[in-house]
Write a protein that holds these residues in place. Structure first.
Motif, mmCIF file in Angstrom:
data_model
loop_
_atom_site.group_PDB
_atom_site.id
_atom_site.type_symbol
_atom_site.label_atom_id
_atom_site.label_comp_id
_atom_site.label_asym_id
_atom_site.label_seq_id
_atom_site.Cartn_x
_atom_site.Cartn_y
_atom_site.Cartn_z
ATOM 1 N N GLN A 61 0.828 -1.197 0.000
ATOM 2 C CA GLN A 61 0.000 0.000 0.000
ATOM 3 C C GLN A 61 0.870 1.257 0.000
ATOM 4 O O GLN A 61 0.599 2.227 -0.708
ATOM 5 C CB GLN A 61 -0.926 0.001 1.209
ATOM 6 N N GLY A 62 1.935 1.206 0.820
ATOM 7 C CA GLY A 62 2.849 2.340 0.883
ATOM 8 C C GLY A 62 3.557 2.582 -0.441
ATOM 9 O O GLY A 62 3.733 3.730 -0.863
ATOM 10 N N MET A 63 3.964 1.494 -1.106
ATOM 11 C CA MET A 63 4.621 1.634 -2.396
ATOM 12 C C MET A 63 3.681 2.232 -3.436
ATOM 13 O O MET A 63 4.081 3.062 -4.260
ATOM 14 C CB MET A 63 5.122 0.272 -2.871
ATOM 15 N N GLU A 64 2.424 1.815 -3.390
ATOM 16 C CA GLU A 64 1.453 2.354 -4.341
ATOM 17 C C GLU A 64 1.230 3.845 -4.098
ATOM 18 O O GLU A 64 1.171 4.641 -5.043
ATOM 19 C CB GLU A 64 0.130 1.596 -4.230
ATOM 20 N N LEU A 65 1.124 4.227 -2.831
ATOM 21 C CA LEU A 65 0.967 5.641 -2.502
ATOM 22 C C LEU A 65 2.187 6.438 -2.941
ATOM 23 O O LEU A 65 2.078 7.574 -3.418
ATOM 24 C CB LEU A 65 0.737 5.807 -0.998
ATOM 25 N N PHE A 66 3.372 5.841 -2.768
ATOM 26 C CA PHE A 66 4.611 6.505 -3.185
ATOM 27 C C PHE A 66 4.616 6.717 -4.695
ATOM 28 O O PHE A 66 4.943 7.799 -5.183
ATOM 29 C CB PHE A 66 5.818 5.666 -2.768
ATOM 30 N N ARG A 67 4.231 5.687 -5.439
ATOM 31 C CA ARG A 67 4.206 5.802 -6.898
ATOM 32 C C ARG A 67 3.216 6.878 -7.347
ATOM 33 O O ARG A 67 3.509 7.665 -8.257
ATOM 34 C CB ARG A 67 3.849 4.449 -7.523
ATOM 35 N N VAL A 68 2.053 6.915 -6.714
ATOM 36 C CA VAL A 68 1.051 7.918 -7.068
ATOM 37 C C VAL A 68 1.572 9.323 -6.760
ATOM 38 O O VAL A 68 1.448 10.257 -7.564
ATOM 39 C CB VAL A 68 -0.274 7.657 -6.325
ATOM 40 N N ALA A 69 2.185 9.472 -5.572
ATOM 41 C CA ALA A 69 2.671 10.786 -5.147
ATOM 42 C C ALA A 69 3.795 11.289 -6.041
ATOM 43 O O ALA A 69 3.873 12.490 -6.354
ATOM 44 C CB ALA A 69 3.148 10.719 -3.695
ATOM 45 N N VAL A 70 4.670 10.372 -6.471
ATOM 46 C CA VAL A 70 5.835 10.782 -7.255
ATOM 47 C C VAL A 70 5.531 10.843 -8.748
ATOM 48 O O VAL A 70 5.727 11.866 -9.406
ATOM 49 C CB VAL A 70 7.018 9.818 -6.982
ATOM 50 N N LEU A 71 5.045 9.741 -9.293
ATOM 51 C CA LEU A 71 4.814 9.686 -10.735
ATOM 52 C C LEU A 71 3.585 10.471 -11.164
ATOM 53 O O LEU A 71 3.463 10.868 -12.322
ATOM 54 C CB LEU A 71 4.684 8.230 -11.186
ATOM 55 N N GLY A 72 2.677 10.695 -10.217
ATOM 56 C CA GLY A 72 1.467 11.426 -10.566
ATOM 57 C C GLY A 72 1.510 12.894 -10.213
ATOM 58 O O GLY A 72 0.489 13.592 -10.249
ATOM 59 N N ALA A 73 2.706 13.392 -9.857
ATOM 60 C CA ALA A 73 2.826 14.798 -9.454
ATOM 61 C C ALA A 73 2.598 15.736 -10.639
ATOM 62 O O ALA A 73 3.009 15.448 -11.774
ATOM 63 C CB ALA A 73 4.198 15.056 -8.853
ATOM 64 N N ASP A 74 1.943 16.847 -10.377
ATOM 65 C CA ASP A 74 1.691 17.872 -11.392
ATOM 66 C C ASP A 74 3.023 18.537 -11.748
ATOM 67 O O ASP A 74 3.655 19.165 -10.898
ATOM 68 C CB ASP A 74 0.720 18.907 -10.817
ATOM 69 N N PRO A 75 3.491 18.446 -12.987
ATOM 70 C CA PRO A 75 4.797 18.998 -13.365
ATOM 71 C C PRO A 75 4.887 20.516 -13.234
ATOM 72 O O PRO A 75 5.985 21.055 -13.056
ATOM 73 C CB PRO A 75 4.962 18.552 -14.823
#
Length: 223
Positions: free
Chosen positions: A163-177
């Motif tokens: 769950q933590g890894m998924e949240l990390f991926r969302v937070a990092v890869l899904g960040a507004d550029p």
């Protein structure tokens, strides 16, 4: 009618340590320990005056185990690094107690052995005696914090980790550029907190030791 069994201090600590393998210090209680042992809390308070005292004794046993057959080798930096890695490994076997040590510290024989070795190593560095206590304190805070932090990561369940890894991926890869340009730029290379813990541990410790070394005047070092 036969009386209740009298448990030795070591037997009490053994049982408490086993309980803490599957629970944390906050949920652990003397009452629960007494129930597992089939006795009442008052009998345990003859050995330990409080829950905190019992937890400190448990943490000190980890320190004693880490210092068992320890022999100082190399220069002062190698001695401190070797000791820190031994403590990391020892608490890694029971991470719940790493958090206990970080929170409550320890005043037993294990603690004295660790303190003595670090202080002796700092003396061997050539630091003036007047500077050693403060340098020791910084090292102790750093090592305890790193070990406790790593222990916190290692106690999460596989589901929690995922769950933590998924949240990390969302937070990092899904960040507004537009709002997070730097995060977007480094997104593919940023690592989660749980990655490369040993390398981070060694690098941070080495940086602190280098900082101490830089404060030593030329010709002061004896090792």
């Amino acid at each position: 009618m036969a009386g209740r069994r009298r448990w030795s201090t070591d037997e009490i600590l053994d049982t408490a340590a086993e309980m803490l393998r599957t629970s944390d210090a906050d949920s652990f209680s003397v009452r629960k320990l007494a129930a597992v042992l089939g006795t009442d809390s008052s009998s345990l308070y003859r050995h330990f005056r409080s829950k905190t005292e019992l937890l400190r004794a448990l943490a000190d046993r980890i320190l004693l185990a880490a210092m068992d057959d320890y022999r100082p080798e190399g220069d002062w930096k190698r001695r401190i690094t070797s000791l820190a890695l031994r403590l990391r490994e020892a608490f890694g076997q029971q991470p719940q107690l790493a958090a206990v040590w970080g929170r409550y510290a320890s005043g037993g024989a294990g603690s004295r052995l660790v303190m003595e070795e670090v202080l002796q190593a700092l003396r061997a560095s050539g630091l003036p005696d007047g500077e050693i206590p403060a340098r020791y304190h910084r090292l102790a805070v750093l090592i305890a914090a790193l070990i406790a932090s790593e222990a916190g990561v290692s106690t999460i369940t596989p589901d929690e980790k995922e769950q933590g890894m998924e949240l990390f991926r969302v937070a990092v890869l899904g960040a507004d550029p537009e709002r997070f340009p730097a995060l977007t730029h480094f997104a593919r290379d940023v690592r989660p907190l749980g990655a490369d813990r040993r390398a981070a541990f060694e690098e941070l410790l080495a940086a602190q030791l280098a900082y101490i070394e830089a404060a030593i005047s030329p010709g002061q070092g004896t090792a």
